[in-house]
Motif scaffolding. Structure first.
Motif, short mmCIF file in Angstrom:
data_model
loop_
_atom_site.label_atom_id
_atom_site.label_comp_id
_atom_site.label_asym_id
_atom_site.label_seq_id
_atom_site.Cartn_x
_atom_site.Cartn_y
_atom_site.Cartn_z
N THR A 252 -32.83 21.97 32.56
CA THR A 252 -34.21 22.37 32.24
C THR A 252 -34.62 23.35 33.31
O THR A 252 -34.25 23.18 34.47
CB THR A 252 -35.15 21.14 32.32
N ASP A 253 -35.31 24.41 32.90
CA ASP A 253 -35.86 25.25 33.97
C ASP A 253 -37.31 25.62 33.73
O ASP A 253 -37.75 25.82 32.61
CB ASP A 253 -34.97 26.46 34.30
N MET B 287 -41.48 26.66 30.52
CA MET B 287 -40.38 25.71 30.61
C MET B 287 -39.38 25.90 29.48
O MET B 287 -39.77 26.16 28.35
CB MET B 287 -40.92 24.28 30.56
N ASP B 288 -38.12 25.81 29.84
CA ASP B 288 -37.02 25.86 28.89
C ASP B 288 -36.29 24.53 29.03
O ASP B 288 -35.82 24.22 30.14
CB ASP B 288 -36.07 26.98 29.33
N GLY B 289 -36.21 23.72 27.98
CA GLY B 289 -35.53 22.43 28.09
C GLY B 289 -36.52 21.30 27.98
O GLY B 289 -37.62 21.46 27.47
N LYS B 290 -36.10 20.13 28.49
CA LYS B 290 -36.94 18.93 28.36
C LYS B 290 -37.11 18.28 29.72
O LYS B 290 -36.23 18.36 30.57
CB LYS B 290 -36.24 17.90 27.46
N ILE B 291 -38.25 17.61 29.88
CA ILE B 291 -38.47 16.88 31.13
C ILE B 291 -39.39 15.69 30.85
O ILE B 291 -40.27 15.79 29.97
CB ILE B 291 -39.05 17.81 32.22
N GLY C 253 -36.11 23.24 38.38
CA GLY C 253 -35.59 22.64 37.15
C GLY C 253 -34.85 21.37 37.41
O GLY C 253 -35.00 20.73 38.44
N GLU D 208 -28.49 26.96 35.37
CA GLU D 208 -29.26 27.04 34.11
C GLU D 208 -28.39 26.66 32.92
O GLU D 208 -28.89 26.22 31.90
CB GLU D 208 -29.77 28.47 33.90
#
Ligand code: UDP
Length: 241
Positions: free
Chosen positions: A179-180, A197-201, A155, A170
């Motif tokens: 993000t993970d 994926m959890d979050g943004k990238i 992440g 996290e």
């Protein structure tokens, strides 16, 4: 120049937590294993192939894989309500999907292979530790497999990519936050069987995440192989009192 990112536990950006891998921990199971990433501890027990009930779920051309993931009440500081939840059902399904590309149940029509995964202690990355334990337990049970499955969470804290996040990482709130990515792949080729994926990238960073995953999975694979080899050399395991 951007400030260098320091991890709370002092690890390098691409460093995994201390791993423990053991095979053959539950004598009554057909195969069993434990896998820990630091304070995240998972055990897995495999039962089968055995006749599948209810009968309408049987498949006459292959056996089926049925995984059950359970985060135990005492595994987290804020006691978790016991029993199934939407989260545990989702993780059970993605665990099945992550493991399926490695196994071949075509020799066992109308049967089920049950994989019970229990999280004894949780500090993030529980689904990935569970998949690593389950993969070793399936091999220990003698289920035909073309490879082992290796799994890890990677992440981002603010803009820095990191391997094997703890719960504290996290929950990182500064800058872009956390993000993970939970990833699983076949150990010996580039086929990924889980990507959540959890979050943004930023899209251009995804390739770098996958390269970090490949590198981490090589280390995980060595730990899994070593544990399987140990049980072959010493099937009773442990030290007798
Ligand atoms: N967690 C918790 N209570 C819950 C579910 C999760 O305290 O009911 C914590 C636990 O440490 C877990 C982490 O939150 O490892 C992250 O959970 P997530 O759903 O992201 O899955 P995981 O990273 O464990 O695969």
């Amino acid at each position: 120049m951007a400030k260098e990112h320091k991890r709370p536990d002092g690890r390098k950006l691409n460093e995994l937590r201390k791993m423990i891998a053991k095979v053959g921990i539950i004598p009554n199971a057909d195969g069993s294993a434990m896998f820990a990433f630091g304070d995240t501890v998972a055990i897995a027990a495999v039962y089968g192939p055995r006749q599948l009930h209810p009968q309408h779920m049987r498949n006459s051309s292959t056996g089926i894989l049925r995984c059950n993931y359970d985060l135990l009440s005492f595994s987290v500081y804020d006691r978790k309500r016991p029993g199934p939840s939407r989260r545990s059902q989702e993780i059970s399904r993605v665990t099945e999907w992550a493991l399926l590309p490695a196994i071949d149940l075509s020799q066992f029509p109308n049967t089920v292979v049950d994989v019970q995964i229990y999280i004894l202690q949780a500090d993030a990355g529980t689904r990935t530790a569970g998949i690593n334990a389950a993969s070793m337990a399936l091999a220990h049970a003698g289920i035909p497999m073309k490879d082992l499955i290796c799994s890890v969470a990677l992440g981002k804290n603010d803009q820095t990519l990191i391997t094997d996040l703890t719960k504290e990482e996290e929950d990182y709130k500064e800058g872009e936050g956390a993000t993970d990515f939970a990833i699983a792949k076949l150990a010996n080729n580039d086929e990924f069987s889980l990507m959540q994926m959890d979050g943004k990238i930023q899209p251009e960073k995804v390739k770098e995440v996958l390269e970090m995953a490949n590198e981490a999975c090589k280390t995980i694979y060595e730990a899994q192989k070593k544990a399987l080899k140990e049980v072959v050399e010493n099937p009773q395991g442990g030290t007798e009192a």
